[in-house]
Design an enzyme around this catalytic site. Sequence first.
Site, PDB file in Angstrom:
ATOM      1  N   CYS A  63      10.400  26.279   0.974  1.00  0.00           N
ATOM      2  CA  CYS A  63      10.016  26.704   2.317  1.00  0.00           C
ATOM      3  C   CYS A  63       8.894  27.749   2.250  1.00  0.00           C
ATOM      4  O   CYS A  63       9.027  28.767   1.571  1.00  0.00           O
ATOM      5  CB  CYS A  63      11.276  27.274   2.948  1.00  0.00           C
ATOM      6  N   HIS A  64       7.786  27.522   2.956  1.00  0.00           N
ATOM      7  CA  HIS A  64       6.677  28.476   2.958  1.00  0.00           C
ATOM      8  C   HIS A  64       7.036  29.721   3.765  1.00  0.00           C
ATOM      9  O   HIS A  64       7.558  29.593   4.869  1.00  0.00           O
ATOM     10  CB  HIS A  64       5.432  27.850   3.600  1.00  0.00           C
ATOM     11  N   GLU A  99      13.413  26.854   9.631  1.00  0.00           N
ATOM     12  CA  GLU A  99      13.716  28.226  10.066  1.00  0.00           C
ATOM     13  C   GLU A  99      14.684  28.197  11.254  1.00  0.00           C
ATOM     14  O   GLU A  99      15.633  28.985  11.305  1.00  0.00           O
ATOM     15  CB  GLU A  99      12.419  28.949  10.463  1.00  0.00           C
ATOM     16  N   ASP A 113      32.884  33.902  11.158  1.00  0.00           N
ATOM     17  CA  ASP A 113      33.413  35.080  10.460  1.00  0.00           C
ATOM     18  C   ASP A 113      34.069  36.057  11.431  1.00  0.00           C
ATOM     19  O   ASP A 113      35.084  36.689  11.109  1.00  0.00           O
ATOM     20  CB  ASP A 113      32.252  35.754   9.709  1.00  0.00           C
TER      21      ASP A 113
END
Lengths: 144, 144, 144, 144, 144, 144
Positions: A63-64, A99, A113
Amino acid sequence: MVDITHKNNTLRVATAQAIVKTSSENTIAMIKNNEIPKGNVFEMAKAAGLLGVKKTPDLLPDCHPLPIEYTGIDYEIDGLNIIISMTVKTIYKTGVEVEAMHGASIVALTMYDMLKPVDKGVEISTIKLLQKTGGKSSFKAPKE
Amino acid sequence: MVDITHKNNTLRVATAQAIVKTSSENTIAMIKNNEIPKGNVFEMAKAAGLLGVKKTPDLLPDCHPLPIEYTGIDYEIDGLNIIISMTVKTIYKTGVEVEAMHGASIVALTMYDMLKPVDKGVEISTIKLLQKTGGKSSFKAPKE
Amino acid sequence: MVDITHKNNTLRVATAQAIVKTSSENTIAMIKNNEIPKGNVFEMAKAAGLLGVKKTPDLLPDCHPLPIEYTGIDYEIDGLNIIISMTVKTIYKTGVEVEAMHGASIVALTMYDMLKPVDKGVEISTIKLLQKTGGKSSFKAPKE
Amino acid sequence: MVDITHKNNTLRVATAQAIVKTSSENTIAMIKNNEIPKGNVFEMAKAAGLLGVKKTPDLLPDCHPLPIEYTGIDYEIDGLNIIISMTVKTIYKTGVEVEAMHGASIVALTMYDMLKPVDKGVEISTIKLLQKTGGKSSFKAPKE
Amino acid sequence: MVDITHKNNTLRVATAQAIVKTSSENTIAMIKNNEIPKGNVFEMAKAAGLLGVKKTPDLLPDCHPLPIEYTGIDYEIDGLNIIISMTVKTIYKTGVEVEAMHGASIVALTMYDMLKPVDKGVEISTIKLLQKTGGKSSFKAPKE
Amino acid sequence: MVDITHKNNTLRVATAQAIVKTSSENTIAMIKNNEIPKGNVFEMAKAAGLLGVKKTPDLLPDCHPLPIEYTGIDYEIDGLNIIISMTVKTIYKTGVEVEAMHGASIVALTMYDMLKPVDKGVEISTIKLLQKTGGKSSFKAPKE
């Protein structure tokens, strides 16, 4: 990693979805009433998601790194499910689909969580790209 | 963050699952034949997943940092789907469910990112806890 | 980095304080009424602070990595000031003063960043240790 | 996170200040004479601060990642106080105030951590923006 | 990642070496006289190395996170070479060889980066384990 | 950190080399036959290296964060040695030499960590810049 040195900057927008499936109406009620002991689920998961979007290139090898110029999160409650929509924008040579998907997954995992102490049956389902614009090809997920 | 200063160390094991749904047999064949241009999908996603498990407390606000003492990844191909099982072990005061789920999600996202150039229809489905032992309560997901 | 291999684990607790000074009653009112455009200031700053405590050894060279076993944040509004108290606990060979101070500073900076669009006069004042127990010496800041 | 896709790149400069208040002249003398056991306080805190500026968007949820094009640190000793000035520059769509403030706070916390063994009374006071240029509005803190 | 849940804690010490080879006596003189424009090379590289040791499990997939209980750096100038010795200690189930080697490499790379403007011929040579104790087998590199 | 606000973007390419020296033909055979227990050495080290390049400014204080637009890794086996070549490209105001060298060092360290259980004599030798283009001066290491 794909070579993007020859590409041009364009506005890229991507929206990804993740769904958190709770197992009881009580969980949804506690979220709505801000009664989850670990804190406000929507606000804390948003903070984690904003940070998570920016950390995507730290976690995915190909990933860039790119200038994240907007991140927005929407929540929708649909029965026992919480539908997370994460939108990311950049003006750069490559898109922000991954992203947006990573951000949506971090929002969902933070919810998991936080909800775990009150609901043992939470699952995360269907992390997918809803829409992207900019770049060679646009995409819109088919209606279900 | 929950106070765990009064708890005792015990062996904790958790296995989480994530499913990567590809949209064509060609994708599966390319993966099996190691023909994906970005590299060996199973090995690179494993490296990302091992790192991802360790970064869980950097991404989820309420998650305790803990000594990850084992991480293992299994892959199973089932038709168009790749089933990822991520197992994490620790000897500590709190469990590793969220670490296993985060690791499984990073493996799945790395696959998505590597497969994107050859298959636009990849989705991640059903990130869930399969099993945990140690701690107050064990858990085993019901057969589907 | 100080050698702690010969030291014993004991319960360590530290509470640090940071003060965010706003410049107008309107800012305080907007925070109380959850009207700050970037989101719920207390909840988002809490999420950032919980993550920040865990990242302390990534930022301070001589700081030992240690098992954070509890993190808690309290907010008090005093006129135009917001008083942040960050408490951290561990059972380890060295204390958590710096972790509590770093966490408090991250909470304060997140508030600053969220309030900046509505109040140009925000400052952070007095990041200090309020109290610590465990270890060779206890400490309690003198009353002011 | 604020949408900045429509904004233009301009040179942005921000200088932030943090003050480390020691409690004895002996501490100041030890710093000047490079006698602090953990190492050279000014140089090590500078290294931590340069890294800290770059990590700002990893810690503050709403902060845009941006190209840090200059970071400089100045120290001034004023009686028992050490005054830290951190200047950051970028050519980008949004300013670097928060980056400068975060960097100054990391420099101050590193000093605190290095001085703790020789001075129990260190405090960090007044993390504030001194000056910014570029962007819609300039800012200069009033003389005190 | 190797399963270490069945292993016992013992004191582990490892020392690794990295050598930075400069290409001129002028470089060595500038380092000794603290004239390198980017700052004090030994002190800033030490700060980077202390942080680098702690980040080893973030970078190497199979490396267990563990409690770093001591890190020390020694420098020796030998002609045009700077010999870096990095010692790391833990009391844990697995050794710290890789942590010491990673730390030494970060010290060397920081030096390279700081010296680059004044010496284009710097190389890093021979990152190796010098010695380890604790665990199943000790090791001492043969004299050269 | 050097001020680069006045500089122009140009294409920058750098290739760095690291050499992993194994101590037995058996190690090389196991790597070639994909028999190393921790996994496929070339693929996992590549994943770690891709991530490592992007983390360079997190580890080296004076290093500017920049848009990594290409990363590629080549491996060559030469007797008992594995020669790693890491190429990095950007279009930016400053070069990527240090990024390429850091990436090469992380690839080498990951190999060391994966090979350690089967070969105690592994060393990393000669991390150096092979070539760079773009910027004020090009560079090509002399043939040996």
